[in-house]
Design an enzyme around this catalytic site. Structure first.
Site, PDB file in Angstrom:
ATOM      1  N   PHE A 488       0.813  -1.216   0.000  1.00  0.00           N
ATOM      2  CA  PHE A 488       0.000   0.000   0.000  1.00  0.00           C
ATOM      3  C   PHE A 488       0.853   1.276   0.000  1.00  0.00           C
ATOM      4  CE2 PHE A 488      -2.194  -3.066   3.057  1.00  0.00           C
ATOM      5  CZ  PHE A 488      -2.770  -3.813   2.047  1.00  0.00           C
ATOM      6  N   HIS A 489       1.853   1.336  -0.895  1.00  0.00           N
ATOM      7  CA  HIS A 489       2.718   2.508  -0.984  1.00  0.00           C
ATOM      8  C   HIS A 489       2.669   3.156  -2.376  1.00  0.00           C
ATOM      9  CE1 HIS A 489       5.551   0.634   2.307  1.00  0.00           C
ATOM     10  NE2 HIS A 489       4.397   1.052   2.803  1.00  0.00           N
ATOM     11  N   PRO A 490       1.518   3.413  -2.960  1.00  0.00           N
ATOM     12  CA  PRO A 490       1.511   4.026  -4.296  1.00  0.00           C
ATOM     13  C   PRO A 490       2.134   5.419  -4.268  1.00  0.00           C
ATOM     14  CG  PRO A 490      -0.683   4.093  -3.338  1.00  0.00           C
ATOM     15  CD  PRO A 490       0.154   3.243  -2.428  1.00  0.00           C
TER      16      PRO A 490
END
Length: 553
Positions: A488-490
């Site tokens: 979850f690191h866009p």
């Protein structure tokens, strides 16, 4: 103050937006509007650390996005959580405080031609909002002073950073095994060089999650010049043409309480809707690829094909090992007695498994000796499951997730209609390059090496996933596609860069090119993803931006 006229409008009350609202409203002569599509952060599971399990995949707190089917994941789609509440992703994330590596920021300085982004000049912006437990008055036991910590950390800021309030024997053993594999221990992942193994520090206070809303909004709730609107979804930005012919952003069209509302900014509009939301709003507003916009009947304000491109993310490969002779969450949480014990410990002490971040032990190392720096991050957990949100396995096990910190794969975010309520296409294109596939295979071999070290043998580890029958680079890369998931690191979808970089959407001061009065301040502006979790870097970005906005530069 007119209800629809403000000096600054901040779109998105997430990690960056909360800090910006705090800093910009510190000037009592400026009126600030903070817009959030989600609800207030008064949902109990936001604040209990383990509550991320009930916030992710919950429309109360999550935008509920999914990726497109991805070839590198063998056609799988992934759940793609993004926070939809005050605090944004800081209300549902893993709470890990991680800056990345000094080289990340020195590289940003080169890519943007702006030394303000160097590690040396970014460190004060990290420290500005920190309230680090190491500066609570205790001394460094090795030196008898805290000067080493005060050089690197802040002690008077709004963001509380603490040690985790738990300990697992099997994690201690994994750390020793990592030492045996050549990974040294570290007591600080945030010195600029995060190589080593140790426990993650977390954004918590006394066993509670410390999100952006608690840190930056709660202390200023009585400021008369700050207005916070929740359940207010920005549908598009509003532009005008100045007397000189320049385009200027002057406000936003917002759906609030089911009704359209127009808000206007005398100064600037700041997009802080995140690496998915910010490019989506730009595209809906007419800033993006002309062909994409025209296909959805959107008037083209600025043809910028790079909006929504350059999507980068950290893909973690979840290696699972069955173990014996060990206490793990699988055994503890799969019994009524164990669950009661967990609940009682948290109620009495604010410690134990309910205070856990999703990952407790971390390690940073190289995927192969020829790498010049640590390019892998481990998230090690005393539990296992098939996929995030599923039940724990019925047998004792642990997970050693490992990710490529510097992926070369690039994806995109693109609108699917001219309606703000329609989710955009999210295509991360994981494992789409040969380099990324090779590093995936190397990382799984490295996990095997660590698990085979003497420190782990009392637990008799047996590889459950991906399985020892898979040995070749091709097999391991294919299996990585089967078991990997996002952390979850866009980032990177509204890239900043030099004036002569045709792929840069914003300049080094985060101003949208060709548009006056509009900036983007969130993880989307990163030209390259940081070598670690992205929450702390996003706060640093917002700290810089707030100064520039106030100075009008």
């Amino acid at each position: 103050m007119s209800t629809d006229q403000f000096d600054y409008i901040v779109v998105g009350a997430g990690t960056a937006g909360c800090l910006l609202a705090n800093r910009l409203s510190a000037d009592p002569t400026k009126n600030v509007l903070l817009l959030e599509a989600g609800k207030r952060d008064n949902y109990i599971w936001i604040h209990v650390p383990v509550g991320y399990l009930y916030c992710i995949g919950n429309p109360r707190t999550d935008w509920m996005y999914n990726t497109e089917a991805t070839p590198g994941l063998n056609g799988r789609t992934l759940r793609y959580p993004r926070g939809k509440t005050l605090g944004g992703c800081s209300s549902i994330n893993g709470m890990i405080y991680m800056r990345g590596q000094a080289r990340d920021y020195d590289n940003w300085a080169k890519l943007t031609g702006d030394d303000n982004w160097s590690w040396e000049k970014s460190l004060p912006d990290f420290k500005a909002h920190e309230h680090h437990y190491k500066l609570d008055g205790g001394a460094d036991p090795a030196t008898g002073s805290n000067s080493r910590f005060s050089d690197l950390h802040g002690g008077g800021g709004e963001l509380r950073i603490e040690k985790q309030r738990l300990r697992w024997d099997i994690l201690e053993s994994f750390a020793k095994a990592a030492n045996e594999a050549g990974i040294e221990s570290t007591d600080d992942f945030n010195s600029g060089d995060n190589a080593g193994v140790g426990y993650f520090e977390v954004t918590q206070k006394s066993g509670w999650r410390w999100n952006g809303a608690k840190a930056f909004l709660r202390p200023i709730k009585d400021r008369k010049n700050l207005t916070v609107w929740t359940e207010s979804h920005v549908e598009r930005l509003i532009f005008t043409t100045t007397g000189s012919g320049a385009k200027r952003c002057v406000g936003a069209s917002v759906r609030r309480g089911g009704k359209p509302v127009t808000v206007r900014a005398k100064g600037e509009v700041i997009l802080s809707a995140g690496a998915i939301g910010s490019p989506q709003i730009l595209q809906l507003s007419g800033i993006g690829s002309a062909s994409l916009l025209k296909s959805h009947g959107i008037h083209v304000v600025q043809d910028m094909p790079s909006v929504g491109e350059n999507l980068q993310d950290h893909l973690q490969i979840r290696a699972v090992y069955k173990v014996e002779n060990a206490k793990t969450m699988n055994t503890l949480a799969n019994s009524m007695f164990g669950k009661a014990k967990i609940g009682l410990e948290y109620a009495l002490k604010r410690s134990g498994p309910m205070s856990m971040s999703p990952s407790q032990l971390g390690a940073f190392t190289r995927s192969s000796p020829d790498r010049p720096h640590a390019n892998l991050e481990y998230h090690v957990q005393p539990l296992s499951l098939e996929a995030f949100g599923d039940d724990l396995h019925p047998f004792p096990a642990m997970t050693a997730s490992v990710c490529n910190l510097n992926p070369t794969s690039r994806g995109h975010v693109r609108i699917t209609s001219n309606k703000a309520e329609d989710a955009p296409v999210i295509q991360p294109n994981y494992l789409s390059t040969e380099e990324d596939r090779l590093i995936a295979a190397q990382s799984l071999r490295q996990v095997r090496e660590i698990m085979a070290k003497p420190a782990m043998q009392k637990y008799k580890p047996v590889e459950f996933k991906p399985g020892v029958q898979f040995q070749s680079d091709k097999e391991l890369a294919t299996l990585a596609g089967d078991i990997a998931s996002t952390i979850f690191h866009p980032a990177g979808t509204v890239k900043m860069g030099r004036d002569d970089d045709p792929t840069a959407v914003v300049d080094s001061h985060l101003r949208v090119r060709g548009i006056e009065g509009l900036r983007v301040v969130d993880a989307s502006v990163m030209p390259e993803i940081t070598s670690g979790n992205t929450n702390a870097p996003t706060l640093m970005i917002a700290e810089k931006a707030a100064r520039w906005i106030q100075a009008g530069v």
